[in-house]
Design a protein around this motif. Structure first.
Motif: not given
Length: 105
Positions: A56-60, A75-77, A83-94
């Motif tokens: 459910g993270l993306i639609r095609s 929709e996820l927010k 939470m989802i945005q925090a995971i993406v931001e942590a990945h980008i920082r890493h």
């Protein structure tokens, strides 16, 4: 929630989702052939996109013979808060902390 965390546990899927989340427009699978450690077969990318879609993270949307994908961030927010945005931001920082020379490690 378990499906979302499983989908984002793979570094390639997390990178794909992160790029889609920060993109101004939807993208097709071919835009991610060079994600992470080099050239990925389109069949492998299709499997990653399928898992992201099923979580459910993306639609095609089909455009001719291609599937154009975009995130469901709004929709996820609403459902999971930041939470989802925090995971993406942590990945980008890493990713940025590792630098471009260590992308494949």
């Amino acid at each position: 929630m378990q499906g979302i965390l499983h989908a984002l546990s793979d570094p390639i899927r997390l990178e794909i989702f992160g790029q889609l989340a920060t993109s101004e427009c939807a993208k097709n699978c071919s835009a991610f052939v060079h994600v992470k450690e080099g050239l990925l077969p389109k069949s492998t990318l299709s499997q990653h996109f399928r898992i992201l879609r099923e979580a459910g993270l993306i639609r095609s949307e089909r455009k001719g013979v291609e599937l154009i994908s975009s995130t469901r961030c709004a929709e996820l927010k609403d459902r999971f808060g930041p939470m989802i945005q925090a995971i993406v931001e942590a990945h980008i920082r890493h990713r940025e902390a590792k630098g471009p020379c260590s992308q494949g490690t």
